[in-house]
Design a protein around this motif. Structure first.
Motif, PDB file in Angstrom:
ATOM      1  N   LEU A  86      -6.827  17.550  16.083  1.00 51.93           N
ATOM      2  CA  LEU A  86      -5.458  17.216  15.690  1.00 51.93           C
ATOM      3  C   LEU A  86      -5.461  16.658  14.273  1.00 51.93           C
ATOM      4  O   LEU A  86      -6.231  15.755  13.959  1.00 51.93           O
ATOM      5  CB  LEU A  86      -4.869  16.184  16.654  1.00 51.93           C
ATOM      6  CG  LEU A  86      -4.697  16.645  18.098  1.00 51.93           C
ATOM      7  CD1 LEU A  86      -4.276  15.484  18.980  1.00 51.93           C
ATOM      8  CD2 LEU A  86      -3.687  17.764  18.184  1.00 51.93           C
ATOM      9  N   PHE A  87      -4.614  17.200  13.429  1.00 55.64           N
ATOM     10  CA  PHE A  87      -4.488  16.724  12.060  1.00 55.64           C
ATOM     11  C   PHE A  87      -3.290  15.792  11.960  1.00 55.64           C
ATOM     12  O   PHE A  87      -2.260  16.015  12.593  1.00 55.64           O
ATOM     13  CB  PHE A  87      -4.297  17.902  11.094  1.00 55.64           C
ATOM     14  CG  PHE A  87      -5.556  18.651  10.795  1.00 55.64           C
ATOM     15  CD1 PHE A  87      -6.203  18.476   9.580  1.00 55.64           C
ATOM     16  CD2 PHE A  87      -6.097  19.529  11.710  1.00 55.64           C
ATOM     17  CE1 PHE A  87      -7.362  19.167   9.294  1.00 55.64           C
ATOM     18  CE2 PHE A  87      -7.263  20.239  11.435  1.00 55.64           C
ATOM     19  CZ  PHE A  87      -7.895  20.049  10.219  1.00 55.64           C
ATOM     20  N   ASP A  88      -3.440  14.757  11.144  1.00 56.53           N
ATOM     21  CA  ASP A  88      -2.334  13.843  10.922  1.00 56.53           C
ATOM     22  C   ASP A  88      -1.344  14.469   9.935  1.00 56.53           C
ATOM     23  O   ASP A  88      -1.739  15.090   8.944  1.00 56.53           O
ATOM     24  CB  ASP A  88      -2.854  12.518  10.361  1.00 56.53           C
ATOM     25  CG  ASP A  88      -1.739  11.493  10.248  1.00 56.53           C
ATOM     26  OD1 ASP A  88      -1.386  10.917  11.282  1.00 56.53           O
ATOM     27  OD2 ASP A  88      -1.224  11.291   9.134  1.00 56.53           O
ATOM     28  N   LEU A  89      -0.070  14.290  10.215  1.00 60.50           N
ATOM     29  CA  LEU A  89       0.956  14.910   9.393  1.00 60.50           C
ATOM     30  C   LEU A  89       0.896  14.435   7.945  1.00 60.50           C
ATOM     31  O   LEU A  89       1.102  15.214   7.016  1.00 60.50           O
ATOM     32  CB  LEU A  89       2.341  14.610   9.982  1.00 60.50           C
ATOM     33  CG  LEU A  89       3.541  15.223   9.256  1.00 60.50           C
ATOM     34  CD1 LEU A  89       3.409  16.729   9.139  1.00 60.50           C
ATOM     35  CD2 LEU A  89       4.830  14.857   9.985  1.00 60.50           C
ATOM     36  N   SER A  90       0.595  13.154   7.746  1.00 55.98           N
ATOM     37  CA  SER A  90       0.533  12.636   6.374  1.00 55.98           C
ATOM     38  C   SER A  90      -0.584  13.307   5.585  1.00 55.98           C
ATOM     39  O   SER A  90      -0.452  13.551   4.384  1.00 55.98           O
ATOM     40  CB  SER A  90       0.316  11.116   6.398  1.00 55.98           C
ATOM     41  OG  SER A  90      -0.901  10.780   7.038  1.00 55.98           O
ATOM     42  N   ARG A  91      -1.681  13.638   6.266  1.00 56.43           N
ATOM     43  CA  ARG A  91      -2.795  14.311   5.588  1.00 56.43           C
ATOM     44  C   ARG A  91      -2.406  15.728   5.171  1.00 56.43           C
ATOM     45  O   ARG A  91      -2.745  16.194   4.077  1.00 56.43           O
ATOM     46  CB  ARG A  91      -4.013  14.337   6.512  1.00 56.43           C
ATOM     47  CG  ARG A  91      -5.281  14.842   5.841  1.00 56.43           C
ATOM     48  CD  ARG A  91      -6.437  14.908   6.828  1.00 56.43           C
ATOM     49  NE  ARG A  91      -7.656  15.363   6.173  1.00 56.43           N
ATOM     50  CZ  ARG A  91      -8.712  15.855   6.824  1.00 56.43           C
ATOM     51  NH1 ARG A  91      -8.694  15.938   8.154  1.00 56.43           N
ATOM     52  NH2 ARG A  91      -9.774  16.254   6.165  1.00 56.43           N
ATOM     53  N   ILE A  92      -1.688  16.427   6.046  1.00 55.28           N
ATOM     54  CA  ILE A  92      -1.252  17.785   5.732  1.00 55.28           C
ATOM     55  C   ILE A  92      -0.184  17.773   4.649  1.00 55.28           C
ATOM     56  O   ILE A  92      -0.171  18.630   3.757  1.00 55.28           O
ATOM     57  CB  ILE A  92      -0.727  18.487   6.996  1.00 55.28           C
ATOM     58  CG1 ILE A  92      -1.827  18.540   8.077  1.00 55.28           C
ATOM     59  CG2 ILE A  92      -0.255  19.897   6.674  1.00 55.28           C
ATOM     60  CD1 ILE A  92      -3.097  19.225   7.640  1.00 55.28           C
ATOM     61  N   ALA A  93       0.727  16.782   4.707  1.00 55.38           N
ATOM     62  CA  ALA A  93       1.761  16.676   3.671  1.00 55.38           C
ATOM     63  C   ALA A  93       1.118  16.455   2.305  1.00 55.38           C
ATOM     64  O   ALA A  93       1.539  17.041   1.300  1.00 55.38           O
ATOM     65  CB  ALA A  93       2.720  15.538   4.003  1.00 55.38           C
ATOM     66  N   LYS A 110       0.889  -1.160   0.000  1.00 53.15           N
ATOM     67  CA  LYS A 110       0.000   0.000   0.000  1.00 53.15           C
ATOM     68  C   LYS A 110       0.928   1.210   0.000  1.00 53.15           C
ATOM     69  O   LYS A 110       1.783   1.345   0.863  1.00 53.15           O
ATOM     70  CB  LYS A 110      -0.877  -0.002   1.247  1.00 53.15           C
ATOM     71  CG  LYS A 110      -1.679   1.278   1.426  1.00 53.15           C
ATOM     72  CD  LYS A 110      -2.319   1.309   2.814  1.00 53.15           C
ATOM     73  CE  LYS A 110      -2.899   2.693   3.098  1.00 53.15           C
ATOM     74  NZ  LYS A 110      -3.389   2.805   4.481  1.00 53.15           N
ATOM     75  N   GLU A 111       0.752   2.115  -0.959  1.00 54.43           N
ATOM     76  CA  GLU A 111       1.725   3.184  -1.161  1.00 54.43           C
ATOM     77  C   GLU A 111       1.873   4.069   0.072  1.00 54.43           C
ATOM     78  O   GLU A 111       0.927   4.246   0.843  1.00 54.43           O
ATOM     79  CB  GLU A 111       1.339   4.044  -2.358  1.00 54.43           C
ATOM     80  CG  GLU A 111       0.097   4.882  -2.154  1.00 54.43           C
ATOM     81  CD  GLU A 111      -0.180   5.788  -3.345  1.00 54.43           C
ATOM     82  OE1 GLU A 111      -0.485   6.964  -3.108  1.00 54.43           O
ATOM     83  OE2 GLU A 111      -0.096   5.310  -4.497  1.00 54.43           O
ATOM     84  N   PRO A 112       3.063   4.648   0.292  1.00 54.10           N
ATOM     85  CA  PRO A 112       3.270   5.563   1.425  1.00 54.10           C
ATOM     86  C   PRO A 112       2.378   6.793   1.309  1.00 54.10           C
ATOM     87  O   PRO A 112       1.851   7.101   0.237  1.00 54.10           O
ATOM     88  CB  PRO A 112       4.754   5.946   1.313  1.00 54.10           C
ATOM     89  CG  PRO A 112       5.367   4.902   0.435  1.00 54.10           C
ATOM     90  CD  PRO A 112       4.283   4.447  -0.490  1.00 54.10           C
ATOM     91  N   SER A 113       2.218   7.498   2.408  1.00 52.96           N
ATOM     92  CA  SER A 113       1.439   8.734   2.399  1.00 52.96           C
ATOM     93  C   SER A 113       2.246   9.846   1.745  1.00 52.96           C
ATOM     94  O   SER A 113       3.465   9.764   1.594  1.00 52.96           O
ATOM     95  CB  SER A 113       1.055   9.135   3.821  1.00 52.96           C
ATOM     96  OG  SER A 113       2.209   9.313   4.614  1.00 52.96           O
ATOM     97  N   GLY A 114       1.550  10.907   1.386  1.00 53.97           N
ATOM     98  CA  GLY A 114       2.212  12.058   0.769  1.00 53.97           C
ATOM     99  C   GLY A 114       2.511  11.783  -0.693  1.00 53.97           C
ATOM    100  O   GLY A 114       1.778  11.090  -1.403  1.00 53.97           O
ATOM    101  N   GLY A 115       3.599  12.325  -1.185  1.00 54.23           N
ATOM    102  CA  GLY A 115       3.970  12.172  -2.571  1.00 54.23           C
ATOM    103  C   GLY A 115       3.263  13.175  -3.474  1.00 54.23           C
ATOM    104  O   GLY A 115       2.344  13.871  -3.055  1.00 54.23           O
TER     105      GLY A 115
END
Length: 556
Positions: free
Chosen positions: A230-237, A97-102
């Protein structure tokens, strides 16, 4: 033989049961599993395997082997050998499953060539139907899955390629040996596996509880401290395209600000605490705690925050028209602000400041009111932002002292710059300077009144007002739209707010009344010759001195 068959049957049943459930009793493809429930639980460059265990990618090793062994995996993994941009290769990982962000490139065919040409590119995948997706920096939230997985190509040093290939080949050889081995060896391994799986199931159940406690404790602590979503960092990235320079809106003392679009389509502005910022974690927490309690149409809305890994982020509503200084100090853009818009901005700032001083649950002193901290929405309505230097007072407290003078040169009240004493009247002084800047389109480059008022907006305004020529101060692009009486009244109010001594300045409730009515205004007192040199870049202090007093009063 019958005993062996019975054992094999029991082993088959047990293995089937364990293959369909995670150690904690959750299906490994279930959305409630550790891999899916907790973002970044495996840290940078780690991935969650089929047993819900965090492991490092090949070519990486745990940053803290001791913590990794005890399920504290959030520090993640680091490379065993350093990269060399010119000779690096890409190793394929399947069923991920691909990493977050990108970020995606729709018209790119040579994905590997594109990623290799950018030394910051750490991984890529080929998108079905055309194009590529690339990742910069560390990889987060990769999960090994049975179905729906994709091929991911990760950058590796050339020297690691052979070692990784050998290791993968060795793994395949072990599988083949098990399949074609003798029946006695198979039975022994199966029986041993059955025993180990039962033991591992109990161990993993405990590990799941430990991971859950670690993550839940961190989250509860943040909620208790911050009082905001609280926001997840991957979502913001992902929303900011991995903090792409193309999404950067600007940068202040706190750090850079990026535009982002959340997965639900909401536009946001993300303020990212810089490690080199003069403001730190305390200012970050101050801003979050204060603004979480504030609700007013003339204050910027804070959606939430993120404190994860080394990142500290504030997520605000997005202001499409940027900040006030973007308009009034630009020779072309200032014409977009006619008198009605500037009058509306002045009144809006005054109402927002009144709310902070009087109507909010806490008495808030902003301490850094300036044009760049006034944001403009789609209707050009003003919103006060940036509460990193703000201080809250109790209902019976009116002023305080500090040994650390912080703020922006040109807007600080004299008593604050010299003695570190601040109060609601300090903000009133800043508002007075801000008002004069809005009227004139000029920056106040000196703190106060000097014998040479070339760079002192306040001093120049006083001289013109004293001579009955105050309209000469007003921005030329307002000639067609200004209302002379309203403009002169605003100049008068600006002088009253920026008087030297706090007790001579009006409160913001009086200012709002003055702006919205035609009541008589008191005469501003003549300023003292008061010289303040600009800040030294290497120091937070300001050199100030009083020289002599003007006894001449305004003849009007």
């Amino acid at each position: 033989m019958e005993t062996i068959l019975v054992l094999l049957l029991l082993v088959a049943v047990s293995c089937s049961s364990n293959s369909n459930s995670s150690p904690s009793g959750l299906n490994k493809n279930d959305s409630r599993s550790i891999c899916n429930q907790y973002s970044r639980v495996c840290g940078p460059n780690g991935n969650c395997d089929e047993t819900q265990t965090c492991v490092c990618f090949d070519g990486f090793t745990p940053k803290s082997p001791y913590d990794y062994a005890y399920v504290n995996t959030r520090q993640g993994c680091v490379r065993i050998k350093p990269l060399n941009c010119n000779t690096d290769v890409f190793v394929r990982y399947s069923s991920l499953k691909e990493p977050s962000g990108g970020y995606s490139l729709s018209n790119q065919e040579d994905c590997m060539g594109k990623c290799k040409s950018e030394c910051s590119c750490m991984a890529y995948k080929v998108v079905v139907g055309g194009g590529c997706k690339l990742w910069n920096g560390d990889l987060f939230d990769a999960v090994l899955v049975k179905q729906g997985g994709q091929d991911l190509y990760i950058r590796m040093p050339a020297s690691e390629e052979q070692a990784i290939s050998t290791e993968q080949g060795r793994n395949k050889g072990v599988v083949v040996g098990i399949v074609v081995g003798s029946s006695v060896v198979v039975i022994s391994m199966v029986m041993a596996s059955w025993y180990m799986l039962r033991k591992r199931r109990a161990s993993k159940a405990l590990e799941h509880v430990r991971i859950e406690k670690i993550v839940t404790h961190d989250t509860d602590t943040q909620k208790e401290d911050m009082g905001l979503p609280l926001f997840d960092l991957s979502r913001i990235a992902m929303a900011t395209n991995n903090f792409s320079p193309n999404n950067k809106l600007g940068e202040g003392g706190f750090g850079p600000v990026y535009k982002g679009i959340l997965d639900d389509g909401q536009e946001i502005a993300v303020k990212r605490l810089s490690s080199s910022s003069g403001q730190g974690l305390n200012e970050f927490k101050t801003e979050v705690k204060l603004i979480a309690k504030l609700q007013h149409r003339n204050l910027v809305k804070l959606f939430g925050c993120c404190i994860q890994e080394e990142e500290k982020l504030l997520i605000y509503e997005y202001m499409p028209n940027k900040s006030l200084d973007y308009f009034i100090f630009d020779h072309e853009r200032r014409s977009a602000l006619d008198w009605s818009k500037r009058s509306n901005i002045i009144r809006g700032i005054a109402k927002g400041l009144l709310y902070l001083h009087q109507d909010s649950k806490l008495r808030i002193i902003h301490r850094d009111l300036k044009t760049s901290n006034i944001l403009l929405d789609t209707k050009m309505d003003p919103k006060i932002s940036d509460f990193g230097l703000a201080r809250s007072f109790g209902s019976n407290q009116s002023k305080a002292n500090t040994n650390r003078v912080v703020g922006t040169f040109g807007y600080m009240a004299p008593e604050y710059a010299i003695n570190g004493e601040f109060s609601i009247k300090s903000d009133v002084f800043s508002f007075g300077i801000l008002l004069l800047e809005i009227l004139s389109g000029r920056r106040n480059r000196r703190l106060y009144y000097t014998s040479d008022n070339t760079d002192s907006l306040y001093g120049n305004t006083w001289d013109l007002w004293k001579q009955g020529r105050s309209l000469e101060l007003v921005d030329e692009c307002l000639k067609e739209s200004r209302k002379v009486c309203e403009v002169q009244r605003c100049i008068h109010i600006g002088l009253l707010c920026a008087q030297q001594y706090p007790h001579d300045r009006p409160t913001m409730s009086s200012v709002v009344l003055m702006l919205g009515s035609e009541i008589d205004l008191p005469q501003p007192k003549a300023p003292t010759f008061f010289i303040c040199e600009p800040f030294d870049a290497s120091s937070s202090s300001t050199t100030c001195k009083n020289e002599l007093s003007i006894t001449e009063m305004d003849p009007r």
